[in-house]
Design an enzyme around this catalytic site. Structure first.
Site, mmCIF file in Angstrom:
data_model
loop_
_atom_site.group_PDB
_atom_site.id
_atom_site.type_symbol
_atom_site.label_atom_id
_atom_site.label_comp_id
_atom_site.label_asym_id
_atom_site.label_seq_id
_atom_site.Cartn_x
_atom_site.Cartn_y
_atom_site.Cartn_z
ATOM 1 N N GLU A 1 3.265 0.294 8.226
ATOM 2 C CA GLU A 1 4.364 0.831 7.419
ATOM 3 C C GLU A 1 5.530 -0.154 7.375
ATOM 4 O OE1 GLU A 1 4.792 3.589 5.538
ATOM 5 O OE2 GLU A 1 2.657 4.068 5.776
ATOM 6 N N ASP A 2 5.247 -1.379 7.030
ATOM 7 C CA ASP A 2 6.278 -2.398 6.805
ATOM 8 C C ASP A 2 7.008 -2.829 8.067
ATOM 9 O OD1 ASP A 2 5.871 -2.707 4.103
ATOM 10 O OD2 ASP A 2 7.136 -0.981 3.617
ATOM 11 N N ALA A 3 6.520 -2.418 9.227
ATOM 12 C CA ALA A 3 7.206 -2.880 10.430
ATOM 13 C C ALA A 3 6.939 -4.363 10.637
ATOM 14 C CB ALA A 3 6.723 -2.098 11.645
ATOM 15 N N ARG B 1 3.484 -3.605 -3.979
ATOM 16 C CA ARG B 1 4.866 -3.955 -4.353
ATOM 17 C C ARG B 1 4.918 -5.023 -5.428
ATOM 18 N NH1 ARG B 1 5.810 -2.803 1.070
ATOM 19 N NH2 ARG B 1 6.194 -0.583 1.261
#
Lengths: 256, 1159
Positions: B764-766, B964
């Site tokens: 999750e984009d960490a 994205r």
């Protein structure tokens, strides 16, 4: 007004956005040239009267039996009035007119005077064009004063009748004193101009028909007697700076 | 221009050798025309619109306001008058009573919580006992001064001088300082004034033309609307809709024939549509102007002021038509011609729309918008205050003059100076609260001003270019929020917030100018010289002839022309030669047969290169001169190479983006294409490769990035300041970055990023952070917080003061192992110096005092015995009221400032500093709307490394890319990597920048893969990774959201006084609410004991005594209602319930509890 008007070239780049009416020099050659003269004999006295609701084929002249009967002016308020006859033979309800408006047979045209700049009247005579600046223009429109008069009369009659009915009752009268200074209300803007116009008396003007000798004599003065060429005191650049409206940058002092 | 200004940093862009290009290099017009942009920004700056507007207000508008309110007369004494002759604003001044130097700098105002304001002087002429007196330079108030405006001390200062005034040379200015806080008046977007807008409601079949008239005295809106196919005029001051024919008759167009001519012209379709309206008027029996005015007068809502004359209905009608209906057209000498024409044109526009519904106007079209800037808003406010000032003054002198025999000579000067604080206070209050209340327009507007965000340089800059809309945020309309094609080049296409204000808050593009008012009268005169025929002599036939075009100046018809193309052309030529203001626009509207000229303020416009004969007017030698410094931007305007176009005129032009695109029809050429974006969106490298919402997200996040704020950041004492310890300029820059000096005040660091999966703490984009990078200073930032204490003075001579350090005896072991007793400060006072204020550099732990303030016990005035009170106050007892450090983390004292306020009270400001290194949960973001939190911090030895032993600073999960579609980020990595290897800075300018091919070539030349992928080895096993890893530098920003400011937990803690429930919010050490939805879950699950515990026992359990007889609550086992203790039982209910019962009882409702056995 013998000033040089700045010339601009029509760039082809601009063509795309222009309307349909740009004339190209090439397909519009000069056919003939005329000298132009400037006359100012009538400069302060040439007034243009327009009758917006009257077709130009039927001017208000005696020759058509519809010449102007009377004219008057309120100079300070800039209001001009002329009386014209009504054609009672056609489209005229005699019975109604007699019953309601005392057989009205003249109509009043009225308008307010404006002083436009840069308009001239030209006379073309003997291959010469003579120009005289227009002092003022007026658009004269029908006013139906007889209708207003009637409606005010009617209303007053109603008021009077009510007053009569009421006056039979006994009423206590109260008196109050008012100082003179407070009485005159202070008007401003449109109300002030209306009051001023209302207070001013009309000044009668003598009217000469279009075809009368007096008119033609005056019209002769539209032709300039001075045929010397006029030189402009204003240089083209001066003229341009006179008509220009550049942006005034308040902070320009810092930058320059 | 002064010489020292040449030293300014901006000039670097204009220097002979710049970015590796020398003067001798060949000038390529297609490439080098972009140098016009720095030239433009040098003249205009990024906040020029604010400065221009404020300067216009101070220099021009103030004088206009004065002229409009020039004379004050007395109702009592007809002889008395006061006339304002002139008004000026001075330079900002210090207001301390005993100041020997009155010059003040903005920075001093910030530090000392003062207002940066300059006195307003007027010259007056008035009568004093039958003599005329002239008084010069009378101060009537103080005007807050916009920084860097003409009246500011910073105006035209060089970098060196700015630095010597403790000011950042890169600070754009354009804001105010009021009571020490920096306040910005945001640009407000509004529908244009005095213009006709036609709208249609297709469902209801309504067409309406409306115009908002705005003059100095009043604002009003007039409508021409259709109702059942008939047309009416609607206005707020008229109680019902008036048939349009009647209105035209009232305006002096009496005959039906002329009305039809004026409205419909010769078009039979229009005539048919309009004809029905004559019937309406005839039915009312109105035939003459007098009757029409009387009818109108009878419908007017009369609001008469006291002692105004009573008017007849005819006069009412006359007044309404002349002054309130379409108020911006004034009526002189009862000549209603212009107004009649205006109404006729409005009616015609309605009929045109009835005939063809496509003829409606677009409200959202940027050409129909005007921007209201600081100057205009200040001007509205000042005029209101000035009118109030004058009426107060008048009331005051009337009171004095009323007295029949005055003892001494009356001087009006004395009464005028009394009210001067009203103007000062009014201006100050409006700017500091943001509430603009204008009495004369009955207007209340809140939230006009905002505190200038100093989170980063970009956030401050972004605020100065922000435009807020007047639309309600809650309304669900898509129109005003949508991206308008006419926004191109004027408003940034990317920069808008997400969420409720989306599309309503916009930002200016990089190269825009907002106009100020230009004089209208010379333009009118010029139109007639250029061949316009005035409206006084034309009728409907001429006006609506298909071959004639109306000429409209600021929306008002002034004449007609039969040659619109020639007219427009000649007007433009005059403008290009500088004979007409560059900001006056002219364009043709062929749908309305109209030529529109606009001179009003608030239009957005931008410069474009003029193209003539398919050739750009900017030539190579011009650019050479520009680079040499022989020409400035304004010279390009003067020679007619560049001109400003507003939105309407731009729409009438044919603009080529690049020079090769020019064709015969082209009229203009863009200066630079990347100016479609604004300052904030200009930071994004390769934005044209990104999915558009990503650019929008970055615009929001760029403002939250921690970085350098200003060159004077260490001299500032702000409430809250975030500073990055080692900020870097990005490897991949854009031209915008250089233009706005982001490279000098950056907010971020170039991190080496490996795009790969690592450890599972990166979902999750960490992000995975390298511990050694953090040790070396990556993402390290400082947080500075301010505390102000003011030492008050009391009526009894006593005042607050600083207390001494309290000590205690401590037993210590000396060097010879003997216990020595020493006096040491108590723990709380350990940081304090002898003056009672913490010393700079001291560490503060929670519970320590850093300003030991003491307050007198007796501060009231003893009326009976004033001397005794003074004694007890001045030398009396004090109690401690120390400022205690509360935060759980330690801070250091960074700065202490001791000063005095304007009222000469002692003021101590203490700045506390925390240095923070990144920790788990801190938020980071690249410049592509890709945010992530730190998921794990890994030792460097465990990180993957490449052949050279380079380890990444950040490992980013590749799942961030596919959905994205931020291709720009990948290109940034490759360009950055090429730059690192090459030792150069690369460009990622929008629609340009370093080419991917060239970058790949550099990579290949340096022995790397063209695609930016490297072979990495696992740091844990040392084995080669199975895939090539996309690896290189990406600019990362640290965002202000840090875990330390959010971390919160509570077991027990404070409770609210009223409800006895736990308090709310982290700042009050509050609890976490178990809300109604959570409650529903617990109910549904059936966990009744948990429900009871969460909602009552752990919250506000309260034991009450309930009487079983009456059901009401008693106390101490006694029921006051029944006067017995027989049936009173104890039970536990929530305190909130008990409160409810008591509140009900107080309203005469008896809630009775009926108790029963549970089992």
């Amino acid at each position: 007004m013998d000033v040089e008007v700045p010339k601009f070239q029509n760039t082809p780049a601009q063509k795309g956005i222009n309307g349909p009416d740009i004339e190209e020099e090439d397909d519009d050659p000069v056919v003939k040239e005329f000298p132009i003269f400037f006359s100012n004999k009538l400069a302060e006295n040439l007034n243009l009267f327009q009758y917006p609701v009257r077709p130009s084929e039927r001017p208000y002249v005696d020759a058509y039996g519809e010449g102007i009967l009377d004219s008057r002016i309120k100079r300070d308020a800039g209001i001009l009035e002329v009386d014209v006859p009504i054609d009672t033979t056609k489209f005229y309800d005699k019975t109604k007119a007699a019953k309601k408006w005392d057989s009205v047979n003249t109509q009043t045209l009225s308008g307010s005077i404006s002083h436009p700049e840069g308009q001239m009247v030209g006379v073309f005579k003997d291959d010469e064009l003579h120009l005289t600046p227009v002092f003022s223009t007026v658009q004269l429109r029908p006013q139906f004063k007889y209708v207003d008069k009637k409606s005010i009369e009617d209303r007053e009659a109603v008021k009077l009748a009510q007053k009569d009915a009421r006056s039979k009752e006994v009423k206590a009268v109260q008196m109050s004193a008012k100082s003179t200074g407070e009485q005159a209300p202070k008007y401003s803007g449109a109300l002030l101009s209306f009051k001023q116009a209302d207070d001013e008396e009309f000044v009668h003007l003598d009217w000469y028909d279009r075809d009368s000798d007096e008119s033609w004599n005056v019209a002769d003065r539209l032709i300039s007697s001075n045929k010397e060429s006029l030189d402009s005191d204003t240089l083209p650049l001066e003229y341009i700076s006179m008509i220009s409206c550049p942006h005034l940058d308040p902070s320009s002092e810092i930058h320059n | 221009m002064t010489d020292h200004q040449q030293e300014d940093a901006f000039n670097e862009l204009l220097q002979p050798v710049y970015k590796g290009r020398g003067l001798t290099d060949a000038i390529n017009t297609a490439e080098d025309k972009w140098h016009l942009l720095p030239a433009f920004l040098k003249v205009k700056g990024l906040v020029k619109q604010h400065l221009d507007s404020f300067n216009y207000f101070v220099d021009v508008d103030l004088k206009k306001i004065l002229a409009a309110n020039q004379v004050v007369l007395s109702d009592v004494d007809p002889e008395f008058y006061l006339k304002y002759l002139d008004i000026r604003v001075g330079v900002p001044q210090r207001r301390d009573a005993h100041a020997f130097n009155t010059a003040i700098t903005p920075h001093e105002c910030r530090l000392r919580d003062l207002s940066y304001a300059a006195p307003i002087f007027v010259d007056i002429e008035y009568t004093r006992e039958k003599k005329i007196v002239i008084h010069k330079s009378l101060e009537i108030g103080r005007m807050p001064i916009m920084l860097k405006s003409t009246n500011c001390v910073l105006a035209g200062k060089s970098e060196l001088e700015m630095a010597s005034l403790n000011e950042c040379p890169l600070d754009p200015g354009g804001y105010f300082i009021v009571n020490g806080t920096e306040k910005v008046i945001l640009v407000q977007e509004q529908l244009s004034k005095n213009r006709i807008i036609v709208e249609a409601d297709v469902k209801k079949g309504i067409v309406q033309a409306s115009v908002t008239s705005s003059t100095h005295e009043r604002k009003s809106k007039t409508y021409v609307v259709t109702k059942n196919g008939k047309i009416y005029l609607k206005h707020n001051s008229v109680s019902e809709e008036i048939p349009i024919v009647l209105v035209l008759k009232a305006a002096g167009i009496v005959t039906d024939y002329e009305i039809l001519q004026l409205v419909a012209g010769a078009d039979s379709q229009f005539q048919d549509l309009f004809a029905v309206n004559f019937e309406e008027c005839a039915k009312l029996g109105v035939h003459t102007q007098h009757q029409a005015l009387e009818y109108l007068g009878s419908k007017v809502k009369t609001v008469r002021r006291a002692n105004a004359p009573k008017l007849s209905i005819y006069q009412e009608g006359l007044e309404a038509l002349a002054t309130t209906i379409i108020a911006h057209i004034s009526v002189n000498n009862l000549d209603f011609r212009e107004k009649a024409l205006y109404i006729a044109i409005m009616t015609r526009r309605v009929i045109m729309t009835m005939a063809d519904p496509k003829m409606v106007d677009d409200r959202d079209y940027v050409g129909n918008k005007r921007l209201e800037l600081a100057g205009q808003l200040m001007s509205l406010l000042f005029e209101d205050l000035f009118k109030k000032f004058n009426s107060d003054f008048k009331a005051n002198i009337d009171k004095v003059l009323k007295k029949p025999n005055r003892a001494n000579e009356f001087d009006a000067l004395l009464s005028i100076s009394i009210h001067s604080s009203n103007i000062t206070m009014g201006l100050n209050r409006a700017i500091s609260t943001g509430n603009w209340s204008l009495k004369r327009f009955k207007m209340e507007r809140a939230g006009v001003t905002h505190v200038l965000s100093r989170l980063s340089y970009i956030s401050a800059l972004g605020m100065m270019t922000r435009i807020s809309s007047q639309f309600e945020k809650s309304r669900k309309v898509s129109g005003p929020r949508a991206l308008q094609p006419s926004q191109f080049g004027m408003l940034c296409t990317a920069d808008t917030p997400e969420g409720e204000a989306c599309g309503l808050v916009k930002n200016l593009a990089l190269m825009t100018h907002i106009t100020t008012d230009d004089e209208e009268d010379p333009v009118r005169a010029l139109c007639f010289i250029l061949g316009a025929e005035g409206v006084a002599t034309i009728g409907g036939t001429e006006l609506h002839n298909p071959n004639t075009y109306g000429i409209y100046v600021n929306g008002t018809l002034i004449g007609i022309t039969r040659f619109p193309g020639k007219f427009v052309n000649e007007f433009r030529q005059l403008r290009r030669r500088g004979h007409v203001s560059a900001f006056i626009s002219i364009y043709c509207n062929h749908h309305h047969n109209a030529v529109h000229i606009a001179t009003d303020g608030g239009r957005i416009c931008r410069p474009l290169i003029i193209v003539e004969n398919a050739k750009s007017r900017v030539k190579a030698d011009h650019l050479a001169k520009l680079l040499k410094g022989d020409m400035v931007f304004d010279d390009f305007l003067k020679i007619g190479a560049v001109e400003y176009l507003d939105v309407n005129e731009e729409n009438d032009s044919y603009i080529a983006l690049y020079e090769p695109d020019i064709i015969d029809e082209t009229t203009h050429l863009e200066i630079e294409v990347f100016t479609v974006l604004g300052a904030v969106a200009g930071l994004i490298p390769y934005p044209h490769h990104n999915q558009s919402p990503r650019n929008t997200y970055q615009c929001a996040m760029g403002k939250q990035a921690i970085g350098a704020i200003a060159y004077n950041q260490f001299n500032r004492i702000d409430t809250l300041l975030y500073l990055m310890v080692y900020p870097q300029q990005p490897m991949v820059k854009t031209k915008t970055i250089e233009l706005i000096n982001y490279d000098k005040l950056p907010a971020g660091q170039n991190a080496t990023v490996a795009v790969m999966s690592y450890s599972g703490y990166d979902i999750e984009d960490a992000l995975v952070l390298n511990k050694s990078s953090i040790d070396r200073g990556f993402g390290r930032c400082q947080v500075l917080k301010k505390n102000t204490s003011v030492f008050k003075r009391y009526p009894n001579q006593a005042s607050d003061s600083l207390g001494s350090v309290r000590t205690e005896t401590v037993e210590k072991r000396g060097p010879d192992n003997q216990t020595v007793q020493t006096e040491e400060p108590i723990f709380q006072h350990r940081a304090l110096g002898v003056d009672g204020v913490a010393e700079v550099g001291e560490k503060l732990d929670p519970g320590m005092v850093y300003v030991n303030k003491i307050v007198p016990v007796n501060m009231g005035q003893d009326l009976l015995n004033p001397n005794a009170a003074a004694d007890s106050g001045a030398n009396g007892e004090y109690k401690e009221q120390p400022v205690v450090y509360k935060s759980p983390e330690t801070s250091c004292v960074d700065q202490v400032m001791v000063s005095s306020t304007e009222s000469e009270q002692l003021m101590v400001k203490v700045l506390l500093r925390q240095t923070r290194r990144p920790e788990l949960g801190d938020k980071f973001s690249s410049r592509h709307g890709q945010k992530g939190v730190c998921g794990i911090i890994v030792n460097q030895e465990d990180m993957p490394f490449n052949d050279f032993g380079v380890t990444p600073d950040i490992i980013m999960n590749p799942h961030g890319f596919p959905s994205r579609m931020t291709v720009g980020k990948m290109i940034e990595l490759i360009s950055g990597k090429a730059g690192v290897l090459d030792g150069s800075l690369q460009y990622g300018t929008c629609f340009g920048g370093s080419k991917f091919e060239d970058m790949s070539q550099i990579l290949v030349d340096k022995g790397f893969s063209y695609s930016g992928k490297d072979m990495l080895y696992s740091g844990v096993t040392g084995e080669c990774l199975q895939a090539y890893i996309f690896f290189g530098p990406i600019y990362y920003q640290k965002l202000k959201h840090m875990v330390m400011d959010k971390m919160h937990a509570r077991a027990r803690g404070p409770r609210a006084v009223l409800t006895r429930q736990p308090t709310e919010g982290r700042s009050r050490d509050g609890g976490l609410r178990l809300g109604e939805m959570e409650r529903d879950c617990v109910i549904a699950y059936g966990a009744s004991q948990l429900l009871l515990e969460r909602l009552m026992i752990s919250s506000d359990a309260f034991e009450v005594d309930v009487c079983q007889t009456c059901g009401l609550m008693g106390y101490n086992g006694w029921c006051t209602t029944c006067q017995t203790s027989e049936c009173v039982v104890k039970m536990t209910i929530p305190y909130a319930a008990k409160l409810l019962f008591q509140e009900l009882i107080s309203m005469n409702i008896a809630p009775r509890l009926k108790l029963g056995d549970v089992f």
